[in-house]
Write an enzyme that holds these catalytic residues in place. Structure first.
Site, mmCIF file in Angstrom:
data_model
loop_
_atom_site.group_PDB
_atom_site.id
_atom_site.type_symbol
_atom_site.label_atom_id
_atom_site.label_comp_id
_atom_site.label_asym_id
_atom_site.label_seq_id
_atom_site.Cartn_x
_atom_site.Cartn_y
_atom_site.Cartn_z
ATOM 1 N N ARG A 31 0.869 -1.172 0.000
ATOM 2 C CA ARG A 31 0.000 0.000 0.000
ATOM 3 C C ARG A 31 0.907 1.223 0.000
ATOM 4 O O ARG A 31 1.891 1.273 0.718
ATOM 5 C CB ARG A 31 -0.815 0.045 1.283
ATOM 6 C CG ARG A 31 -2.137 -0.644 1.210
ATOM 7 C CD ARG A 31 -2.985 -0.319 2.435
ATOM 8 N NE ARG A 31 -2.490 -0.923 3.649
ATOM 9 C CZ ARG A 31 -1.903 -0.272 4.638
ATOM 10 N NH1 ARG A 31 -1.719 1.039 4.576
ATOM 11 N NH2 ARG A 31 -1.490 -0.893 5.711
ATOM 12 N N LYS A 84 -9.599 -1.566 1.731
ATOM 13 C CA LYS A 84 -9.253 -0.383 2.530
ATOM 14 C C LYS A 84 -9.943 0.881 2.001
ATOM 15 O O LYS A 84 -10.383 1.724 2.775
ATOM 16 C CB LYS A 84 -7.738 -0.193 2.544
ATOM 17 C CG LYS A 84 -6.952 -1.394 3.054
ATOM 18 C CD LYS A 84 -7.278 -1.741 4.478
ATOM 19 C CE LYS A 84 -6.339 -2.809 5.026
ATOM 20 N NZ LYS A 84 -6.708 -3.190 6.400
ATOM 21 N N ASP A 103 -10.269 -8.402 9.581
ATOM 22 C CA ASP A 103 -9.666 -7.107 9.259
ATOM 23 C C ASP A 103 -10.596 -5.904 9.432
ATOM 24 O O ASP A 103 -10.141 -4.861 9.871
ATOM 25 C CB ASP A 103 -9.141 -7.137 7.820
ATOM 26 C CG ASP A 103 -8.144 -6.023 7.522
ATOM 27 O OD1 ASP A 103 -7.320 -5.717 8.410
ATOM 28 O OD2 ASP A 103 -8.196 -5.449 6.423
ATOM 29 N N SER A 151 -1.698 -2.669 11.531
ATOM 30 C CA SER A 151 -1.301 -3.708 10.583
ATOM 31 C C SER A 151 -0.099 -4.481 11.139
ATOM 32 O O SER A 151 0.784 -3.906 11.769
ATOM 33 C CB SER A 151 -0.912 -3.084 9.239
ATOM 34 O OG SER A 151 -1.967 -2.294 8.757
ATOM 35 N N ASN A 201 5.863 -8.410 2.878
ATOM 36 C CA ASN A 201 4.442 -8.074 2.744
ATOM 37 C C ASN A 201 3.735 -9.022 1.763
ATOM 38 O O ASN A 201 2.721 -8.669 1.176
ATOM 39 C CB ASN A 201 4.296 -6.620 2.290
ATOM 40 C CG ASN A 201 2.872 -6.125 2.411
ATOM 41 O OD1 ASN A 201 2.144 -6.482 3.332
ATOM 42 N ND2 ASN A 201 2.450 -5.292 1.460
ATOM 43 N N ARG A 244 1.388 -12.116 0.520
ATOM 44 C CA ARG A 244 0.026 -12.332 1.015
ATOM 45 C C ARG A 244 -0.577 -13.654 0.577
ATOM 46 O O ARG A 244 -0.248 -14.176 -0.485
ATOM 47 C CB ARG A 244 -0.883 -11.218 0.468
ATOM 48 C CG ARG A 244 -0.484 -9.812 0.881
ATOM 49 C CD ARG A 244 -0.830 -9.538 2.313
ATOM 50 N NE ARG A 244 -0.412 -8.206 2.744
ATOM 51 C CZ ARG A 244 -1.129 -7.459 3.580
ATOM 52 N NH1 ARG A 244 -2.272 -7.893 4.059
ATOM 53 N NH2 ARG A 244 -0.688 -6.282 3.961
ATOM 54 N N TYR A 277 -1.200 -3.900 -6.716
ATOM 55 C CA TYR A 277 -1.080 -4.555 -5.414
ATOM 56 C C TYR A 277 -2.316 -4.345 -4.524
ATOM 57 O O TYR A 277 -2.878 -3.253 -4.465
ATOM 58 C CB TYR A 277 0.164 -4.055 -4.673
ATOM 59 C CG TYR A 277 0.155 -4.536 -3.251
ATOM 60 C CD1 TYR A 277 0.584 -5.822 -2.940
ATOM 61 C CD2 TYR A 277 -0.366 -3.751 -2.243
ATOM 62 C CE1 TYR A 277 0.496 -6.297 -1.645
ATOM 63 C CE2 TYR A 277 -0.455 -4.222 -0.939
ATOM 64 C CZ TYR A 277 -0.022 -5.487 -0.644
ATOM 65 O OH TYR A 277 -0.122 -5.964 0.631
ATOM 66 N N GLY A 278 -2.652 -5.344 -3.764
ATOM 67 C CA GLY A 278 -3.714 -5.401 -2.743
ATOM 68 C C GLY A 278 -4.519 -4.151 -2.456
ATOM 69 O O GLY A 278 -5.454 -3.838 -3.183
ATOM 70 N N GLY A 279 -4.152 -3.488 -1.388
ATOM 71 C CA GLY A 279 -4.948 -2.360 -0.921
ATOM 72 C C GLY A 279 -5.095 -1.231 -1.929
ATOM 73 O O GLY A 279 -6.050 -0.458 -1.875
ATOM 74 N N GLY A 335 -2.369 -18.965 21.553
ATOM 75 C CA GLY A 335 -3.513 -19.648 22.166
ATOM 76 C C GLY A 335 -3.699 -19.323 23.641
ATOM 77 O O GLY A 335 -4.807 -19.423 24.180
ATOM 78 N N HIS A 377 -11.205 -0.734 11.576
ATOM 79 C CA HIS A 377 -10.142 -1.687 11.238
ATOM 80 C C HIS A 377 -10.068 -2.735 12.349
ATOM 81 O O HIS A 377 -9.146 -2.717 13.159
ATOM 82 C CB HIS A 377 -8.821 -0.906 11.109
ATOM 83 C CG HIS A 377 -7.691 -1.682 10.511
ATOM 84 N ND1 HIS A 377 -6.373 -1.358 10.720
ATOM 85 C CD2 HIS A 377 -7.680 -2.747 9.696
ATOM 86 C CE1 HIS A 377 -5.599 -2.201 10.063
ATOM 87 N NE2 HIS A 377 -6.361 -3.053 9.434
ATOM 88 N N CYS A 414 0.163 -6.819 13.529
ATOM 89 C CA CYS A 414 0.241 -7.075 14.966
ATOM 90 C C CYS A 414 -0.397 -8.408 15.317
ATOM 91 O O CYS A 414 -0.646 -8.704 16.488
ATOM 92 C CB CYS A 414 -0.470 -5.987 15.756
ATOM 93 S SG CYS A 414 0.477 -4.495 15.986
ATOM 94 N N GLY A 415 -0.727 -9.220 14.323
ATOM 95 C CA GLY A 415 -1.312 -10.532 14.616
ATOM 96 C C GLY A 415 -2.827 -10.531 14.706
ATOM 97 O O GLY A 415 -3.407 -11.363 15.397
HETATM 98 C C1 OXD Z 1 -3.319 -3.897 6.420
HETATM 99 C C2 OXD Z 1 -3.969 -5.021 5.738
HETATM 100 O O1 OXD Z 1 -2.306 -3.378 5.928
HETATM 101 O O2 OXD Z 1 -4.941 -5.546 6.286
HETATM 102 O O3 OXD Z 1 -3.815 -3.493 7.476
HETATM 103 O O4 OXD Z 1 -3.546 -5.379 4.639
HETATM 104 MN MN MN Z 2 -5.644 -4.438 7.921
#
Ligand code: OXD
Ligand code: MN
Length: 654
Positions: A111, A270, A337, A312, A431, A433, A261-263, A560, A290, A314-315
């Site tokens: 992004r 997004k 997401d 983004s 990055n 995916r 690309y993605g976003g 977990g 988000h 952070c798991g």
């Molecule tokens: C982000 C995503 O960057 O979900 O937050 O791709």
């Molecule tokens: Mn995201």
């Protein structure tokens, strides 16, 4: 509109013959005379008038060689896939089931926040009134005039020699009152295939438009008209020097140029579901956030739905698919997401996941960190910029234990014979995916497509905070909770251009995704308490990432084991007493309140401590940040919350 971007062309309905055996030809008035284009798939004539006009305007502008009206079917996906394979854009992953690998131009991998803008008449609608001489980080504004100029440099003729794919899609379950529809035009079929996974791509959307439902107009071009002047790398069309992602919230319009690309290109995600939707939500009294959505069921069978916002990487996807270590507990996933939430007539906060798939960061995902995701992407998935094993499987950093080291890997850059522990550089882009249907997730919640949505009882904020921040904090109330969100920070990841160990602000985890002035956004959140009927969820802050001051190791095992924190949160939702102690920064678990059975040694004292000097500095920094970045738009209530928390921190006795 209010002088916004518009071509001001008219479609005088010159569509050609409807005979099935002849090609439909659409003729549109263009600046230099009329322009005729064949409809290579679908029937233009049966589209609703509003969609015809939208398409025709952009045909006149972009000059594609054909119009391809998508229906989202299996056959269509196969046809587009085969074409991309034959052109070398996709490679079949033979070890998996109907999975493909895409390699982008290495210049088009992320992004591009610096090229992303909200376009409104007034600057103050889009971004806060930052302090003098300060560079705002909470979104970027572009004037309507400037945007019109910038787009006029890029879009005319940009689809020459390419098909314009027309995608009718719905964000959220089809027919849900919480869902919204859109139509995306794009000149890259990889985008069609990805949008087919991530959204409900369906001709039923035309019916909604026909009866007058508003749709978000999404226009995307890779910016590579033919004949190509730029040499394509990996045959991946893009125009990185010219990337521009613009949002026109007043016109419900997104214009994105230069990136596949993605976003930047899957405009439902997004651009629509966060930036445009947050503006719609402000106007209409709901929330576009988000956030993941998950359900947690305790051994007694009692279920709670929770939404959680993390910056983004952070798991968030891992948490949405958490595998509880405590016996008898169950987690189910609704989304990983984005959450769209609205109070219903009984004041319950109803949430849907507007997406239909997961577009997750691949590196770090493995059978230990997220076994559920691993199962989800075994079929019908598209991988982008990951490594490929010699036997037609996938590989990325973090998958070492799931991988036979004798099997070679072709890296995301196409370098063959790469081996774990020997190969130079990385097998996958940081990055990279996976893109897979949510319906394949083994723990997808049976209600994940419920048009009513699920009732959210807790909102969790979190970030990577190596120092000072306890494992879990409950807010002292709604206003204090909004401050927790506004003050959200996280450690910059190695994937970003920022230096390690810097803690970056990412208020509400929405910094890159805000669709309007962040000060107004905070007012909107605060305003939700004005309706006495609204059952406001409790707000929490979690930090799985605190480090031991001496050893530098994580104090909390995470993954977990985070169910132990969710257990406490669920009991707090139920109003169970005796579970908390008050601290300067909110309510913490009372000693013994967290179930730690079977966990082994955890330094709870350090994990829960609230160091006075750390927090004095932190509050000062937060106050400074909000003053600088939100400035005069900062709600007085939030300034007061900062003030009160600072006073409490000053009174800490150690
Ligand atoms: C982000 C995503 O960057 O979900 O937050 O791709
Ligand atoms: Mn995201």
């Amino acid at each position: 509109g209010k002088g916004g971007y518009s071509l001001r062309t008219r479609l005088d309905s010159q569509s050609g013959p409807v005979d099935k055996n002849t090609v439909q030809v659409i003729t549109v008035p263009a600046p230099e005379g009329s322009y005729a284009v064949p409809v290579v798939k679908g029937d233009f004539n049966i589209l609703p008038q509003a969609a015809k006009i939208f398409i025709a305007e952009h045909v006149a502008l972009c000059k594609p060689r054909g119009i391809y009206i998508c229906d989202g079917s299996e056959e269509e996906a196969q046809e587009l896939t085969d074409k991309l394979v034959s052109r070398g854009n996709l490679e079949k992953l033979h070890k998996m089931d109907n999975c493909y690998l895409a390699r982008t131009d290495p210049a088009d991998v992320a992004r591009v926040e610096s090229k992303t803008f909200i376009v409104t008449e007034e600057r103050s609608e889009s971004v806060p009134d930052v302090a003098e001489g300060v560079k705002g980080i909470l979104g970027q504004w572009m004037s309507t005039d400037d945007a019109t100029k910038e787009l006029a440099i890029r879009f005319p003729g940009c689809m020459a020699g390419r098909n314009m794919y027309v995608l009718p899609f719905c964000m959220g379950p089809l027919g849900s009152p919480l869902s919204r529809i859109g139509v995306q035009l794009t000149d890259f079929s990889y985008v069609v295939l990805s949008m087919r996974v991530m959204t409900r791509l369906s001709p039923r959307v035309w019916d909604s438009i026909r009866v007058g439902e508003e749709f978000v107009k999404c226009v995307h071009s890779v910016g590579c008209p033919r004949p190509e002047t730029r040499k394509l790398v990996n045959n991946w069309p893009c125009n990185p020097e010219q990337i521009l992602v613009t949002h026109f919230p007043d016109e419900r319009l997104i214009m994105s140029y230069g990136s596949g690309y993605g976003g930047n290109s899957l405009l439902g995600k997004k651009c629509f579901a966060l930036r445009i939707a947050s503006r719609l939500a402000k106007e209409e009294g709901w929330l576009a956030e988000h956030m993941l959505i998950m359900s947690v069921t305790n051994p007694a069978g009692e279920e709670k739905f929770i939404a959680a916002a993390f910056p983004s990487a952070c798991g968030k996807t891992n948490m949405a698919m958490l595998q509880p270590t405590l016996p008898g507990w169950k987690v189910q996933c609704i989304g990983d997401d984005i959450a769209w939430m609205r109070f219903d007539s009984e004041g319950r906060l109803r949430a849907i996941n507007p997406e239909a798939g997961f577009f997750g960061v691949a590196p770090g995902t493995n059978t230990k960190t997220n076994p559920v995701a691993v199962q989800t992407y075994q079929r019908n998935s598209i991988f982008t910029n990951v490594g490929m094993t010699d036997d037609g499987g996938i590989f990325w950093e973090g998958m070492e234990k799931d991988h036979d080291p004798s099997v070679g890997v072709t890296t995301w850059l196409g370098q063959q014979g790469w081996k774990v522990g020997e190969g130079e550089g990385k097998a996958a882009h940081p990055n990279s995916r996976f893109c897979c249907p949510a319906s394949q997730c083994p723990i997808i919640h049976p209600k994940w497509q419920d048009p009513e949505g699920v009732v959210i009882e807790a909102i969790i904020f979190g970030g990577r905070r190596p120092r000072g921040v306890p494992l879990v904090i409950e807010s002292l109330g709604w206003e204090h909770g909004v401050l927790m969100g506004a003050a959200l920070k996280s450690e910059a990841t190695a994937a970003a251009e920022h230096r390690g160990n810097t803690i970056m602000h990412d208020p509400m985890a929405m910094r890159p995704f805000m669709g309007y002035n962040f000060g107004h956004y905070l007012e909107h959140w605060l305003g939700l308490q004005d309706n006495p009927d609204n059952k406001l969820p409790k707000i929490f802050h979690v930090n799985w990432f605190r480090l031991d001051d001496n050893s530098g190791k994580f104090l909390w095992p995470g993954f977990g084991e985070n169910i132990r924190v969710l257990d406490w949160i669920c009991r707090r939702i139920n109003g169970e007493e005796g579970l908390t102690v008050e601290s300067a920064i909110g309510l913490l678990p009372a000693p013994g309140a967290l179930d730690l059975q079977g966990l082994g040694a955890v330094d709870m004292e350090q994990l829960m401590s609230v160091p006075k000097d750390y927090w004095q500095e932190d509050m000062e920094e937060t106050r400074h940040f909000l003053q600088q970045q939100v400035g005069r738009d900062l709600p007085a209530v939030i300034a007061q919350q900062v003030h009160e928390q600072s006073l409490r921190v000053n009174q800490i006795t150690e």
